[in-house]
Design a protein around this motif. Structure first.
Motif, PDB file in Angstrom:
ATOM      1  N   LEU A 136     -36.293  -8.762  16.393  1.00  0.00           N
ATOM      2  CA  LEU A 136     -35.673  -7.812  17.165  1.00  0.00           C
ATOM      3  C   LEU A 136     -36.006  -7.275  18.319  1.00  0.00           C
ATOM      4  CD1 LEU A 136     -34.859  -5.363  14.065  1.00  0.00           C
ATOM      5  CD2 LEU A 136     -33.317  -6.865  15.214  1.00  0.00           C
ATOM      6  N   LEU A 137     -37.139  -7.802  18.811  1.00  0.00           N
ATOM      7  CA  LEU A 137     -37.814  -7.608  20.122  1.00  0.00           C
ATOM      8  C   LEU A 137     -36.459  -7.985  21.340  1.00  0.00           C
ATOM      9  CD1 LEU A 137     -40.034  -6.851  21.892  1.00  0.00           C
ATOM     10  CD2 LEU A 137     -40.712  -9.220  21.962  1.00  0.00           C
ATOM     11  N   ASP A 138     -36.022  -8.996  21.273  1.00  0.00           N
ATOM     12  CA  ASP A 138     -35.075  -9.426  22.358  1.00  0.00           C
ATOM     13  C   ASP A 138     -34.010  -8.533  22.419  1.00  0.00           C
ATOM     14  OD1 ASP A 138     -36.489 -11.602  23.265  1.00  0.00           O
ATOM     15  OD2 ASP A 138     -35.187 -12.926  22.134  1.00  0.00           O
ATOM     16  N   SER A 139     -33.354  -7.775  21.362  1.00  0.00           N
ATOM     17  CA  SER A 139     -32.451  -6.767  21.389  1.00  0.00           C
ATOM     18  C   SER A 139     -32.986  -5.578  21.889  1.00  0.00           C
ATOM     19  CB  SER A 139     -32.206  -6.531  19.724  1.00  0.00           C
ATOM     20  OG  SER A 139     -31.109  -5.470  19.540  1.00  0.00           O
ATOM     21  N   GLN A 140     -34.144  -5.245  21.470  1.00  0.00           N
ATOM     22  CA  GLN A 140     -34.842  -4.152  22.338  1.00  0.00           C
ATOM     23  C   GLN A 140     -34.874  -4.094  23.787  1.00  0.00           C
ATOM     24  OE1 GLN A 140     -38.588  -2.673  20.153  1.00  0.00           O
ATOM     25  NE2 GLN A 140     -37.095  -1.168  19.075  1.00  0.00           N
ATOM     26  N   LEU A 141     -35.194  -5.222  23.994  1.00  0.00           N
ATOM     27  CA  LEU A 141     -35.603  -5.424  25.522  1.00  0.00           C
ATOM     28  C   LEU A 141     -34.176  -5.388  26.359  1.00  0.00           C
ATOM     29  CD1 LEU A 141     -38.427  -8.228  25.411  1.00  0.00           C
ATOM     30  CD2 LEU A 141     -38.515  -5.802  26.411  1.00  0.00           C
ATOM     31  N   GLN A 142     -33.165  -5.827  25.798  1.00  0.00           N
ATOM     32  CA  GLN A 142     -31.545  -5.839  26.284  1.00  0.00           C
ATOM     33  C   GLN A 142     -31.273  -4.322  26.255  1.00  0.00           C
ATOM     34  OE1 GLN A 142     -29.555  -8.422  23.872  1.00  0.00           O
ATOM     35  NE2 GLN A 142     -30.481 -10.303  24.689  1.00  0.00           N
ATOM     36  N   THR A 143     -31.643  -3.717  25.102  1.00  0.00           N
ATOM     37  CA  THR A 143     -31.147  -2.171  25.169  1.00  0.00           C
ATOM     38  C   THR A 143     -31.913  -1.213  26.311  1.00  0.00           C
ATOM     39  OG1 THR A 143     -30.680  -2.389  22.844  1.00  0.00           O
ATOM     40  CG2 THR A 143     -30.925  -0.272  23.604  1.00  0.00           C
ATOM     41  N   LEU A 144     -33.330  -1.635  26.530  1.00  0.00           N
ATOM     42  CA  LEU A 144     -34.033  -0.586  27.127  1.00  0.00           C
ATOM     43  C   LEU A 144     -33.542  -0.375  28.638  1.00  0.00           C
ATOM     44  CD1 LEU A 144     -36.883   0.643  27.788  1.00  0.00           C
ATOM     45  CD2 LEU A 144     -37.665  -1.465  28.627  1.00  0.00           C
ATOM     46  N   GLU A 145     -33.204   0.930  29.044  1.00  0.00           N
ATOM     47  CA  GLU A 145     -32.893   1.484  30.234  1.00  0.00           C
ATOM     48  C   GLU A 145     -34.362   2.064  30.714  1.00  0.00           C
ATOM     49  OE1 GLU A 145     -29.691   4.179  29.626  1.00  0.00           O
ATOM     50  OE2 GLU A 145     -28.405   2.744  28.943  1.00  0.00           O
ATOM     51  N   PRO A 146     -34.774   1.510  32.017  1.00  0.00           N
ATOM     52  CA  PRO A 146     -36.109   2.023  32.541  1.00  0.00           C
ATOM     53  C   PRO A 146     -35.713   3.486  32.881  1.00  0.00           C
ATOM     54  CG  PRO A 146     -35.426  -0.024  33.547  1.00  0.00           C
ATOM     55  CD  PRO A 146     -34.028   0.320  32.694  1.00  0.00           C
ATOM     56  N   LEU A 147     -36.870   4.162  33.227  1.00  0.00           N
ATOM     57  CA  LEU A 147     -36.968   5.307  33.579  1.00  0.00           C
ATOM     58  C   LEU A 147     -36.172   5.654  34.638  1.00  0.00           C
ATOM     59  CD1 LEU A 147     -40.706   6.667  32.764  1.00  0.00           C
ATOM     60  CD2 LEU A 147     -38.640   7.198  31.541  1.00  0.00           C
ATOM     61  N   GLN A 148     -35.377   6.698  34.879  1.00  0.00           N
ATOM     62  CA  GLN A 148     -34.686   6.984  36.293  1.00  0.00           C
ATOM     63  C   GLN A 148     -35.578   7.841  37.135  1.00  0.00           C
ATOM     64  OE1 GLN A 148     -30.671   7.775  35.085  1.00  0.00           O
ATOM     65  NE2 GLN A 148     -30.638   6.110  33.627  1.00  0.00           N
ATOM     66  N   ASP A 149     -35.071   7.956  38.475  1.00  0.00           N
ATOM     67  CA  ASP A 149     -36.077   8.645  39.243  1.00  0.00           C
ATOM     68  C   ASP A 149     -36.028  10.220  38.987  1.00  0.00           C
ATOM     69  OD1 ASP A 149     -36.325   6.501  40.947  1.00  0.00           O
ATOM     70  OD2 ASP A 149     -34.668   6.729  42.080  1.00  0.00           O
ATOM     71  N   ASP A 150     -35.076  10.725  38.463  1.00  0.00           N
ATOM     72  CA  ASP A 150     -34.966  12.071  37.910  1.00  0.00           C
ATOM     73  C   ASP A 150     -35.710  12.229  36.573  1.00  0.00           C
ATOM     74  OD1 ASP A 150     -32.822  10.867  36.807  1.00  0.00           O
ATOM     75  OD2 ASP A 150     -31.894  12.850  36.511  1.00  0.00           O
ATOM     76  N   GLU A 151     -36.371  11.388  35.903  1.00  0.00           N
ATOM     77  CA  GLU A 151     -36.897  11.502  34.720  1.00  0.00           C
ATOM     78  C   GLU A 151     -38.336  11.688  35.078  1.00  0.00           C
ATOM     79  OE1 GLU A 151     -35.091   9.860  31.181  1.00  0.00           O
ATOM     80  OE2 GLU A 151     -35.037   7.979  32.709  1.00  0.00           O
ATOM     81  N   LEU A 152     -39.094  12.584  34.571  1.00  0.00           N
ATOM     82  CA  LEU A 152     -40.454  12.786  34.473  1.00  0.00           C
ATOM     83  C   LEU A 152     -41.168  11.781  33.671  1.00  0.00           C
ATOM     84  CD1 LEU A 152     -42.865  14.631  35.648  1.00  0.00           C
ATOM     85  CD2 LEU A 152     -42.730  15.929  33.609  1.00  0.00           C
ATOM     86  N   GLY A 153     -42.100  10.879  34.427  1.00  0.00           N
ATOM     87  CA  GLY A 153     -42.554   9.762  33.388  1.00  0.00           C
ATOM     88  C   GLY A 153     -43.480   8.801  34.621  1.00  0.00           C
TER      89      GLY A 153
END
Length: 179
Positions: A136-153
């Motif tokens: 399921l790793l590939d599925s998770q990597l495809q789903t991942l949306e990086p943090l956006q500029d307005d997100e604290l992180g």
């Protein structure tokens, strides 16, 4: 000279795909900052765990109730005056928005734990007590949306030894550990 310590965020979410060490890093960060630690996977309904064990990727509909449980749990802890580190993959912006909904003012800090595919795959293959298969790793990597500029992180590389990763995570928060 005394260095000022910034306030620790009320909710710190150790996020990322499987194999990044969310539990290990989250535990160390919580210990260093004197915060409660909550393992998000412990709150998955059995139906989600069964799907993942069978190698079936979770859908948004599968995740929605689980994310709301985590947001509600975080809100109750914060209402009781207890800040915490929570582990949750939080792969999509919408998932992170749900988690933020449990925090007054929506102020949550996301530690996006990251490593290359090969590193993660090797780590997952070595685990013996986790329900998430390497398939399921590939599925998770495809789903991942990086943090956006307005997100604290912040993004934290998890390839170094765990103690260095925890140091980098605490440094990313902009605070000093208590221990």
């Amino acid at each position: 000279m005394t260095r000022a310590v910034q306030r620790v965020p009320s909710l710190v979410v150790a996020m990322g795909v499987s194999g990044t060490g969310k539990s290990s890093v989250g535990t160390l960060v919580a210990e260093r900052l004197g915060l409660d630690f909550v393992e998000g996977d412990d709150y998955h309904p059995e139906s989600n765990i069964a799907k993942m064990r069978e190698g079936i990727a979770l859908t948004d509909e599968d995740r929605r109730p689980w994310l709301q449980i985590l947001a509600d749990l975080a809100g109750r802890r914060l209402d009781a005056g207890r800040s915490l580190v929570l582990t949750c993959s939080a792969l999509k912006r919408g998932y992170r928005d749900t988690l933020r909904s449990g925090v007054p003012g929506g102020a949550a800090f996301f530690l996006h734990l990251h490593a290359d595919h090969d590193v993660l795959s090797a780590r997952m293959a070595q685990r013996t007590k986790h329900f998430m298969p390497t398939s399921l790793l590939d599925s998770q990597l495809q789903t991942l949306e990086p943090l956006q500029d307005d997100e604290l992180g912040a993004v934290v590389d998890v390839e170094p030894p765990i103690e260095e990763v925890a140091d980098a995570a605490v440094a990313a928060l902009g605070v000093q550990g208590v221990g």
